[in-house]
Design a protein around this motif. Structure first.
Motif, short mmCIF file in Angstrom:
data_model
loop_
_atom_site.label_atom_id
_atom_site.label_comp_id
_atom_site.label_asym_id
_atom_site.label_seq_id
_atom_site.Cartn_x
_atom_site.Cartn_y
_atom_site.Cartn_z
N CYS A 27 32.41 33.71 52.39
CA CYS A 27 33.48 34.71 52.49
C CYS A 27 33.02 35.96 53.24
CB CYS A 27 33.98 35.08 51.10
SG CYS A 27 34.87 33.75 50.26
N LEU A 28 31.72 36.29 53.13
CA LEU A 28 31.20 37.43 53.90
C LEU A 28 31.10 37.09 55.38
CD1 LEU A 28 28.34 38.54 51.47
CD2 LEU A 28 30.47 39.77 51.92
N ILE A 29 30.75 35.83 55.67
CA ILE A 29 30.59 35.42 57.06
C ILE A 29 31.95 35.17 57.72
CG2 ILE A 29 29.72 33.55 58.52
CD1 ILE A 29 27.58 35.44 57.52
N PHE A 30 32.90 34.67 56.93
CA PHE A 30 34.21 34.29 57.47
C PHE A 30 35.28 34.96 56.62
CE2 PHE A 30 37.68 31.17 58.30
CZ PHE A 30 37.67 31.26 59.68
N PRO A 31 35.54 36.25 56.86
CA PRO A 31 36.46 36.99 55.97
C PRO A 31 37.91 36.55 56.07
CG PRO A 31 35.81 38.33 57.85
CD PRO A 31 34.98 37.09 57.93
N GLN A 32 38.26 35.64 57.01
CA GLN A 32 39.62 35.13 57.08
C GLN A 32 39.78 33.82 56.31
OE1 GLN A 32 37.55 35.24 59.80
NE2 GLN A 32 38.42 36.52 61.40
N SER A 33 38.80 33.47 55.50
CA SER A 33 38.81 32.18 54.82
C SER A 33 40.05 32.03 53.94
CB SER A 33 37.55 32.02 53.97
OG SER A 33 37.58 30.83 53.23
N SER A 34 40.54 30.81 53.87
CA SER A 34 41.73 30.53 53.07
C SER A 34 41.46 30.61 51.57
CB SER A 34 42.27 29.14 53.42
OG SER A 34 41.30 28.14 53.14
N ILE A 35 40.20 30.58 51.17
CA ILE A 35 39.89 30.66 49.74
C ILE A 35 40.03 32.09 49.21
CG2 ILE A 35 38.34 28.71 49.93
CD1 ILE A 35 36.00 30.57 49.72
N LEU A 36 40.16 33.06 50.13
CA LEU A 36 40.37 34.45 49.72
C LEU A 36 41.86 34.70 49.55
CD1 LEU A 36 37.87 36.28 52.09
CD2 LEU A 36 37.62 35.98 49.63
N SER A 37 42.18 35.62 48.70
CA SER A 37 43.58 36.02 48.54
C SER A 37 44.02 36.83 49.76
CB SER A 37 43.75 36.85 47.26
OG SER A 37 43.01 38.05 47.35
N GLU A 38 45.30 36.95 49.92
CA GLU A 38 45.81 37.71 51.07
C GLU A 38 45.36 39.16 51.03
OE1 GLU A 38 47.35 36.55 53.63
OE2 GLU A 38 47.33 34.51 52.84
N HIS A 39 45.16 39.68 49.84
CA HIS A 39 44.71 41.06 49.70
C HIS A 39 43.26 41.22 50.15
CE1 HIS A 39 42.98 44.49 47.45
NE2 HIS A 39 44.13 45.08 47.78
N ASP A 40 42.44 40.20 49.90
CA ASP A 40 41.01 40.29 50.22
C ASP A 40 40.69 39.89 51.65
OD1 ASP A 40 40.44 41.12 47.64
OD2 ASP A 40 40.19 39.06 46.91
N LYS A 41 41.60 39.20 52.32
CA LYS A 41 41.33 38.80 53.70
C LYS A 41 41.27 40.02 54.60
CE LYS A 41 43.41 34.19 53.60
NZ LYS A 41 44.45 33.31 54.17
N THR A 42 40.30 40.01 55.49
CA THR A 42 40.13 41.12 56.43
C THR A 42 39.91 40.56 57.82
OG1 THR A 42 37.73 41.18 56.04
CG2 THR A 42 39.11 42.60 54.65
#
Length: 805
Positions: free
Chosen positions: A609-624
């Motif tokens: 998630c740090l390397i790929f901040p657009q990952s689908s496993i993140l919530s929409e709020h956490d995506k950057t």
């Protein structure tokens, strides 16, 4: 004349058979005719031989071949003690004489008696020098013949030590003073791995195993003439890579994959040779435009300088502005410093790393200037700053990135030579600014040494007893320009707050690196859990401090610094628990090491998630949007790129383990977040190649690992799974090959053949030779892989590929 035959005449025969054992009769001792006799038992001699049991010593009969070999095994074995005889050499000579006659039964009694008669006055061993030499030659031949006659088919390399009870067939002559180094593949401590995709022979070493699961966990690996410990990112991965590749081994279709891989590798060599300027590269005053340079400096200050404090920013900006003044003649050390700052900023300037070639040239120019042997005139703070910046730039821009740990040792010794390991308060009185700069630089050198040791799988060669320099005080750079500055409280964020917070965790991280890579360390799971507890406490403290800083009004905590701290701490969790994660994949250890398995999965997901901040496993709020840390990983900065690939691969291993351990009639439920990471990683690795990464093995193995998991989910057999893996590899090469060819086409537009110097020094003659694709199958033929010879002498013009991982 008819008379009695004299004792010296060769035709003399004994009138009665010998009843004493051979050695008692030769030593003229009374024998009680037991097996073994009392004399041999007291001397702990297991070679009590009677003439009626074997071929007579002085007779003419021939013993069978098996009897001779058995006697040879017994006679050559040295006793533990020689209490009943004068010296070990005499006993050994007696055995040599007996063994000579046993393994050379064709010698006549006349020849034996004559030889003994001629040498009685000079040799107390009753054997001639020629006989002993003949014996030695015969024993060497027996050593070669016995393994093939007593053992079955060749076995694979075992991790078990040799059996001490096995017969010792070593010749009696001493070993040569300088024996050749052992072949790694010939001992039980090494296991050779499939090198078809790695490109070099690789061995797993288990000479210092973990105490409870040593047979499952490698302590280090030998790869590309390097030996790396457990914290090296691929040490524990090689066996899993081999398991994934195993279904493809007998398939002839793999030749096409090898051909495509070699073609991509040859293209990569051409690209890297064109990017690489000739060596040495003289320092020039050429700089980019002022606007571009200003942007690159800002990129550096918001990323690397926010964590690794090297510069006093106000002083650096003053020197930087003077470079652009008309008619200025700047100091070359200032030019080197500015170019290294520009190279570090270029890595995050844009998504495509469009200034990669310029950044590499700036690093080469700086390296050439710093390589000048006139060190005495350079023992100053600016030179030390430039050495630190050079290491950071080599790691970020990928110039000899795998060898930076070696240079870190020189940097550490340079700092100690200048006294930075002693706190300024214990030295001569200096200004606050000078004292703080010394503390900051020493703190950065410690951080770099530990981090590079973790990445390289080596020990830092440093302990807490080697220095007493205190951490830097909580000052902003502007405060150091005043006469008597007052440090700010810890709750207030400054430009050195991140460095101070990481320094508090340094003793623990240093201990973990030594624990993982130390020579002869015997790790236990209890000790690993203890380090895990301390590391979690340190991580919570860091998190609490950063939350306080972010809550303050006007805080300047950069997004990059916050994410980098989390990334570094996750890397330590991975290094600690991956050895036991590997053990947990085996059925007998799933419960015992379930916690390590859970920790590794969590840490890999956080890393991704740090390397790929657009990952689908993140919530929409956490995506950057892509941030600087993600950009560095995508552009190939080795610390981030290798850790990202490690995280993805262990997610694939976790999915593979889940599929193999679940037995049910229906489909096996798998975590969707783990599956989505594999799909995202395939696309991410291709984008990395578009951004300039020339090594496609990461893309290839990621695609094959994803295909392997998919094949297991579909229940494919080994034959079908091999076809799926081969198809995934071919598709990946079809995607990467046009990207690499387009890069080469851009170079050809600038008359590439003329721009490449075919001299051996530049290494381009090898590049142009590789362009012919004449060694497609040889480099990746597993059957022809040879063990690493530490004494190999490379041919003139040899240049290792430092840019590959």
């Amino acid at each position: 004349m008819d008379g009695p035959v004299g004792p010296s005449e060769p035709g003399r025969r004994r009138r009665r058979p010998a009843i004493s054992c051979v050695l008692c009769r030769r030593r003229k001792l009374r024998c009680d005719r037991q097996k073994p006799c009392s004399n041999c038992a007291r001397s702990r001699n297991g070679t009590c031989i009677y003439e009626d049991g074997l071929s007579p010593v002085h007779g003419k009969g021939n013993a069978t071949a098996s009897g001779s070999v058995a006697a040879a095994e017994q006679l050559v074995t040295p006793p533990d003690s020689d209490a009943c005889y004068n010296s070990p050499s005499t006993i050994r000579a007696d055995r040599v004489a007996n063994l000579t006659e046993l393994i050379s039964p064709g010698r006549s009694s006349h020849e034996s008696a004559t030889a003994r008669s001629e040498n009685e006055s000079t040799l107390p061993y009753h054997a001639t020098v020629a006989e002993i030499e003949s014996l030695r030659r015969r024993i060497r031949q027996l050593e070669k013949d016995l393994p093939t006659s007593t053992r079955g088919p060749a076995q694979s390399h075992s991790a078990h030590p040799p059996n001490p009870a096995a017969p010792n067939l070593a010749p009696p002559n001493p070993a040569p003073p300088n024996p050749a180094p052992p072949n790694p593949a010939s001992t039980g401590k090494y296991t050779e791995l499939d090198s078809r995709f790695i490109g070099n022979p690789t061995y797993i070493v288990r000479d210092t195993p973990l105490s409870d699961i040593g047979h499952l966990v490698p302590s280090s690996i030998i790869h590309k003439q390097r030996m790396c410990g457990q914290s090296y990112w691929m040490t524990c991965m090689f066996s899993h890579i081999q398991e994934i590749l195993d279904p493809t081994r007998p398939r002839p279709e793999m030749s096409k994959v090898f051909h495509g891989l070699q073609r991509c590798k040859s293209l990569a060599r051409v690209i890297k040779a064109h990017r690489r300027p000739p060596w040495p590269t003289p320092l020039t005053l050429d700089l980019p435009s002022k606007d571009l340079a200003d942007e690159l400096v800002n990129c550096y200050l918001r990323t690397s300088e926010s964590v690794y404090r090297v510069l006093h920013v106000p002083s650096f900006r003053r020197d930087y502005e003077e470079l652009w003044m008309p008619g200025s003649s700047p100091d070359k050390s200032v030019v080197v410093q500015v170019k290294l700052v520009l190279a570090l900023g270029a890595a995050v300037y844009d998504e495509q790393f469009s200034l990669r070639a310029s950044a590499i040239r700036w690093v080469y120019e700086s390296n050439t200037w710093l390589a000048d042997p006139a060190y005495k005139s350079r023992l100053n703070i600016r030179h030390l700053q430039n050495m630190i910046l050079l290491l950071l730039a080599q790691e970020t821009v990928c110039v000899k990135a795998d060898m930076v740990w070696i240079s870190a040792g020189s940097l550490l010794r340079m700092a100690m030579f200048m006294g930075l390991h002693r706190d300024p308060a214990r030295l001569l009185k200096v200004s606050t600014r000078a004292a703080e700069m010394r503390r900051r630089l020493w703190n950065t050198i410690l951080e770099i040494s530990v981090q590079l040791s973790m990445r390289a799988g080596q020990t830092p060669l440093l302990s807490l007893d080697d220095f007493d320099t205190a951490p830097p005080d909580n000052f902003n750079d502007e405060q150091l320009s005043s006469d008597e500055p007052v440090p700010k409280p810890d709750s207030e964020f400054t430009q050195v707050s991140i460095a101070r917070a990481m320094r508090k965790t340094l003793p623990l991280r240093l201990a973990i690196v030594k624990y993982l890579n130390g020579l002869g360390s015997s790790a236990t799971y209890e000790e690993t859990l203890r380090y895990d507890t301390e590391l979690r406490a340190a991580t919570r403290t860091l998190h609490h401090s950063m939350e306080i800083w972010k809550s303050n009004v006007g805080n300047s905590l950069s997004h990059y610094a916050e994410k980098l701290v989390i990334f570094i701490m996750n890397r330590y969790f991975l290094a600690l628990h991956i050895p036991f994660f590997n053990a947990a994949t085996h059925e007998n250890n799933r419960t015992a090491y379930a916690y390590s398995r859970k920790v590794v999965v969590e840490a890999t997901l956080k890393t991704w998630c740090l390397i790929f901040p657009q990952s689908s496993i993140l919530s929409e709020h956490d995506k950057t949007t892509p941030n600087d840390l993600a950009q560095l990983a995508l552009n190939g900065a080795r610390f981030f790129y290798t850790t990202a690939f490690q995280a993805v691969f262990y997610i694939a291993i976790e999915l593979k383990t889940q599929l193999k351990e679940e037995v049910s009639l229906g489909p096996v439920p798998l975590r969707k977040d783990l599956l989505s990471v594999l799909q995202e990683a395939k696309e991410w690795s291709i984008v990395s190649v578009r951004n300039g990464e020339t090594n496609i093995r990461g893309c290839l193995l990621t695609a094959m690992a994803t295909a392997y998991v998919d094949g297991l989910m579909r229940g494919l057999n080994t034959e079908e799974l091999a076809l799926v893996l081969i198809k995934a590899a071919e598709e990946t090469e079809e995607q990467c090959l046009p990207i690499l060819e387009s890069m080469v086409a851009e170079f050809q537009a600038y008359d590439m053949p003329d721009s490449l110097d075919p001299s051996p020094e530049s290494g381009c003659s090898q590049v142009l030779e590789d362009w012919k694709f004449s060694m497609v199958d040889t480099l990746f033929d597993f059957g022809s892989a040879q063990p690493i010879d530490w004494t190999t002498q490379f041919e003139p013009g040899y240049q290792p590929d430092f840019d590959s991982y």
